[in-house]
Design a protein around this motif. Sequence first.
Motif, PDB file in Angstrom:
ATOM      1  N   LEU A  62       0.867  -1.178   0.000  1.00  0.00           N
ATOM      2  CA  LEU A  62       0.000   0.000   0.000  1.00  0.00           C
ATOM      3  C   LEU A  62       0.904   1.228   0.000  1.00  0.00           C
ATOM      4  CD1 LEU A  62      -1.566   0.783   3.484  1.00  0.00           C
ATOM      5  CD2 LEU A  62       0.129  -1.017   3.199  1.00  0.00           C
ATOM      6  N   ASP A 102      -5.518   4.269  -0.034  1.00  0.00           N
ATOM      7  CA  ASP A 102      -6.781   4.819   0.468  1.00  0.00           C
ATOM      8  C   ASP A 102      -7.261   5.903  -0.494  1.00  0.00           C
ATOM      9  OD1 ASP A 102      -5.157   4.152   3.257  1.00  0.00           O
ATOM     10  OD2 ASP A 102      -7.314   3.701   3.294  1.00  0.00           O
ATOM     11  N   ARG A 115     -14.601   9.667  12.288  1.00  0.00           N
ATOM     12  CA  ARG A 115     -14.713   8.906  11.038  1.00  0.00           C
ATOM     13  C   ARG A 115     -16.126   8.938  10.455  1.00  0.00           C
ATOM     14  NH1 ARG A 115     -10.296   4.198  10.643  1.00  0.00           N
ATOM     15  NH2 ARG A 115     -10.431   5.054   8.518  1.00  0.00           N
ATOM     16  N   LYS A 122     -15.353  -1.467   4.207  1.00  0.00           N
ATOM     17  CA  LYS A 122     -14.794  -1.399   5.561  1.00  0.00           C
ATOM     18  C   LYS A 122     -15.673  -0.546   6.447  1.00  0.00           C
ATOM     19  CE  LYS A 122     -11.785   2.608   4.716  1.00  0.00           C
ATOM     20  NZ  LYS A 122     -10.394   3.074   4.474  1.00  0.00           N
ATOM     21  N   HIS A 123     -15.475  -0.673   7.783  1.00  0.00           N
ATOM     22  CA  HIS A 123     -14.573  -1.569   8.500  1.00  0.00           C
ATOM     23  C   HIS A 123     -15.452  -2.625   9.168  1.00  0.00           C
ATOM     24  CE1 HIS A 123     -12.773   2.436   8.273  1.00  0.00           C
ATOM     25  NE2 HIS A 123     -11.601   1.847   8.225  1.00  0.00           N
ATOM     26  N   MET A 134     -12.379  -5.095   4.699  1.00  0.00           N
ATOM     27  CA  MET A 134     -11.358  -4.831   5.711  1.00  0.00           C
ATOM     28  C   MET A 134     -12.004  -4.958   7.082  1.00  0.00           C
ATOM     29  SD  MET A 134      -9.125  -1.391   6.442  1.00  0.00           S
ATOM     30  CE  MET A 134      -8.244  -1.448   4.888  1.00  0.00           C
ATOM     31  N   ASP A 191      -6.908  -4.344   9.101  1.00  0.00           N
ATOM     32  CA  ASP A 191      -6.578  -2.930   9.089  1.00  0.00           C
ATOM     33  C   ASP A 191      -5.112  -2.807   9.501  1.00  0.00           C
ATOM     34  OD1 ASP A 191      -8.611  -0.035   9.904  1.00  0.00           O
ATOM     35  OD2 ASP A 191      -6.598  -0.174   9.049  1.00  0.00           O
ATOM     36  N   TRP A 192      -4.589  -1.584   9.478  1.00  0.00           N
ATOM     37  CA  TRP A 192      -3.168  -1.368   9.734  1.00  0.00           C
ATOM     38  C   TRP A 192      -2.790  -1.923  11.114  1.00  0.00           C
ATOM     39  CZ3 TRP A 192       0.334   1.746   6.626  1.00  0.00           C
ATOM     40  CH2 TRP A 192       1.580   1.903   7.177  1.00  0.00           C
ATOM     41  N   MET A 207      -2.028  -6.578   7.149  1.00  0.00           N
ATOM     42  CA  MET A 207      -1.483  -5.263   6.831  1.00  0.00           C
ATOM     43  C   MET A 207      -0.603  -4.792   7.974  1.00  0.00           C
ATOM     44  SD  MET A 207      -3.360  -1.572   6.387  1.00  0.00           S
ATOM     45  CE  MET A 207      -4.584  -2.045   5.179  1.00  0.00           C
ATOM     46  N   TRP A 240      -8.649  12.237   4.580  1.00  0.00           N
ATOM     47  CA  TRP A 240      -8.378  11.152   3.630  1.00  0.00           C
ATOM     48  C   TRP A 240      -8.322  11.659   2.197  1.00  0.00           C
ATOM     49  CZ3 TRP A 240      -6.348   6.726   5.210  1.00  0.00           C
ATOM     50  CH2 TRP A 240      -6.613   6.273   6.520  1.00  0.00           C
ATOM     51  N   GLU A 261      -9.904   9.763  10.892  1.00  0.00           N
ATOM     52  CA  GLU A 261      -9.427   8.772  11.854  1.00  0.00           C
ATOM     53  C   GLU A 261      -8.713   9.409  13.037  1.00  0.00           C
ATOM     54  OE1 GLU A 261      -7.055   5.638  10.288  1.00  0.00           O
ATOM     55  OE2 GLU A 261      -6.705   4.749  12.259  1.00  0.00           O
TER      56      GLU A 261
HETATM   57  C1  GLC Z   1      -6.122   3.101   8.669  1.00  0.00           C
HETATM   58  C2  GLC Z   1      -7.620   3.022   8.576  1.00  0.00           C
HETATM   59  C3  GLC Z   1      -8.102   2.294   7.364  1.00  0.00           C
HETATM   60  C4  GLC Z   1      -7.124   2.490   6.224  1.00  0.00           C
HETATM   61  C5  GLC Z   1      -5.844   1.793   6.616  1.00  0.00           C
HETATM   62  C6  GLC Z   1      -4.756   1.923   5.540  1.00  0.00           C
HETATM   63  O1  GLC Z   1      -5.706   2.950   9.992  1.00  0.00           O
HETATM   64  O2  GLC Z   1      -8.328   2.507   9.689  1.00  0.00           O
HETATM   65  O3  GLC Z   1      -9.417   2.797   7.073  1.00  0.00           O
HETATM   66  O4  GLC Z   1      -7.650   1.930   5.032  1.00  0.00           O
HETATM   67  O5  GLC Z   1      -5.330   2.252   7.845  1.00  0.00           O
HETATM   68  O6  GLC Z   1      -4.355   3.256   5.451  1.00  0.00           O
END
Ligand code: GLC
Length: 755
Positions: free
Chosen positions: A84, A114, A172, A211-212, A255, A290-291, A322, A427, A495
């Motif tokens: 990513l 994203d 969010r 997501k999520h 996700m 998720d991350w 991830m 975002w 976030e």
């Molecule tokens: C973030 C978010 C998620 C995003 C991911 C990758 O923490 O929660 O929505 O797609 O990490 O950036």
Amino acid sequence: MNKKLFPSIAFGLLGVIVAGGAISSCVKSVAGGDDKDNVEARIEALLSQMTIEEKIGQLNQLTGTGANPQRLAEVRNGFVGSLLNEVDPDTVNKLQREAVENSRLGIPLIVARDVIHGFKTIFPIPLGQASSWDPALIEEGARVAADEASSVGVRWTFSPMVDVSRDARWGRIAESFGEDPYLASTLGVAMVKGYQGEDMTQPNTMAACVKHFVGYGASEGGKDYNTTWIPEPHLRDVYLPPFHACADAGAATFMCSFNDINGMPTNADTHLMRDILRDEWGWDGVMCSDWNSIGQLVPQGYSADLKDAAEAAAKAGVDVDMMSYAYVSHMKDLVEQGKVSEKTLDDLVRNVLRLKFRLGLFENPYVDTANARRFYTEGNLAAAQHAAEQSAILLKNEGGVLPLKPGVRVALTGPMMDAKHDQNGTWSFDAEKEHTVTVLDAFNDMYGKDKVVAAPGLTYSRDTDKAGIAQAVVKARTADVIVFVCGEEAVLSGEAHCRTDLTLPGAQKEMLKALKATGKPVVSVVMTGRPMEINDVVANSDAILYCFHPGTMGGPAIANVLSGSVNPSGHLPAGIPRASAQAPLYYSHKNTGRPAEGMVLMDELPQEAGQTSTGCTSFYMDCGDGALYPFGYGLSYTDFSYGPVVLSTDKMDAKDGSIRATCEIENTGSVKGATVAQLYVRDVVGSLCRPVKELKGFEKIELAPGEKRTVSFTLTPDDLAFHNARSERVTEPGEFRVWIAQDSASGESKSFTVE
Ligand code: GLC
């Protein structure tokens, strides 16, 4: 976490590479076969050639670090299956060439990003797009985003976010489609279709990622990453439907979320991820963590260490890890120790390979650099402007102050009037603020610089330095009308950006009072990432246009709406609170045994008022009850008259009946305009207490002045179903009420019975 190859993995991979040169050509020919239809056979053929290290590598997702020697070695050795945050096409191709041409099996990478509401051409944030109530518009926006992002090699976006969001404290909510499951389902499906198109093997498409999963919007206290308490019937009635709709629409990936549900983290929730998602719904896509969300099972107190976390996530069905390194660190040991079966591992890998086949990456792995960076085309910018125009919500318009009269002298002010960065909202990683057309830019273009007196007064939304307000007031006195562009910077939502005080930050409230004191008409444009507490704005403005961060072309969109060349038609996807502390706030609430009535507010109470003098019903003494502006609300420059609901019958057979509900709508004003006819239903008596209303359909229609049109909706028993105490989906007999109205708080109902 140290990124170098882990000894056990590194040795294994290198050993295989040295010995297996001959394998790769035959495997590649199998893997690269031209028969796209039998993907499953191709998966099995490839899987049978893979070492355990190569299998585990496919499950590993890492953030981009460029095409440096270490990363190229990781790719060549099969240590990583997807990346990513790589958005340079030459870098993407260099990494992809290493995977396809220099790894043993030539399995291509997927590159993800994203891309939440546009890549370079930024559309309104999803909450803004939801305000359009226009699935086709949202599908178009996603298609534009896919074309721009795929032109640099991004073939997987972590969008749409379909978390039902009923708490504006939660930052969010900005990324969501608002408070209603039906609206979120409809718009989430539209976004999936826009990203994936009719044929996901086309290089200008992207795999969607819904997501999520799931219940993240119910984070306790509106505080991000917090625990949630969601009984399964409620989960199935409110939070799961948008995901189910997107799964049925063919969403390629999901996700899982950071939260736990009733103490069970979603990343380890086998019931959720296997029983419901895979077995009940039959979904065969990729579940991405998720991350570091797998790693977070440890601080959540569910896993003792990263190895336990890897075991729990693998068993629950998280296919892609991830950035926690859990799988590459421990999966081989887990399999060799029998804690995770080879079949479990293979099934995770199958899902990843299936996605790569479905994306056509084996046939077409590289970015067409001759046709790269397809950004900011005229069509893309026009689509973004249209989306912003359709998303603007007129909340108030008194004294005919809007639309602005031709030739009017406008005093443009406020911290968001020329916000090149913040207008794009949260975002918008790849936005380039120099491309943003702000409200100031648009006003100067529209009225001529000589007609616009501009002074921001405050330089950013949190600015508490009031020194500039005086100059803004002086300029305002020279104008015919004041346009005050206020709200939140982009960083105040999204976030981990939760707030308990949802009022205008900084000195904006004071500034608005000073502008109002000039006696000039005040038009407030609220540019924000959430439903805010705007009592001050209402008290000090003659008109209010509410614009969830409108993106690159937000300026011209707002100018067109204020000037009347576009008649506003946005409707709220989430209610505007009377007070921040009302959160969570939603129209589809339970009636309680004492619904709010006869409210006596605390300012009306005499001293020593008796204990029962407020009437003992369900409301707040300091603000009353319900939204200040309810879900579905939005004004127009014209007026619409909704006739009575007409039902085709007053009885519905519980098994196979249906009822048609119609309503005649007339544009009784003097200009063309669009309204959103909303179909609500109430199940009056249920084996569980049922909401007072639920959205079951909507249609946005445009009517010329004097034009009438009848909208028609069909209800079936399935539309009336809910989940009972045993989580069974049932439609129960009894009385139901139906509304067709222009928001969730208006209209008269008609009744029918299910028998
Ligand atoms: C973030 C978010 C998620 C995003 C991911 C990758 O923490 O929660 O929505 O797609 O990490 O950036």
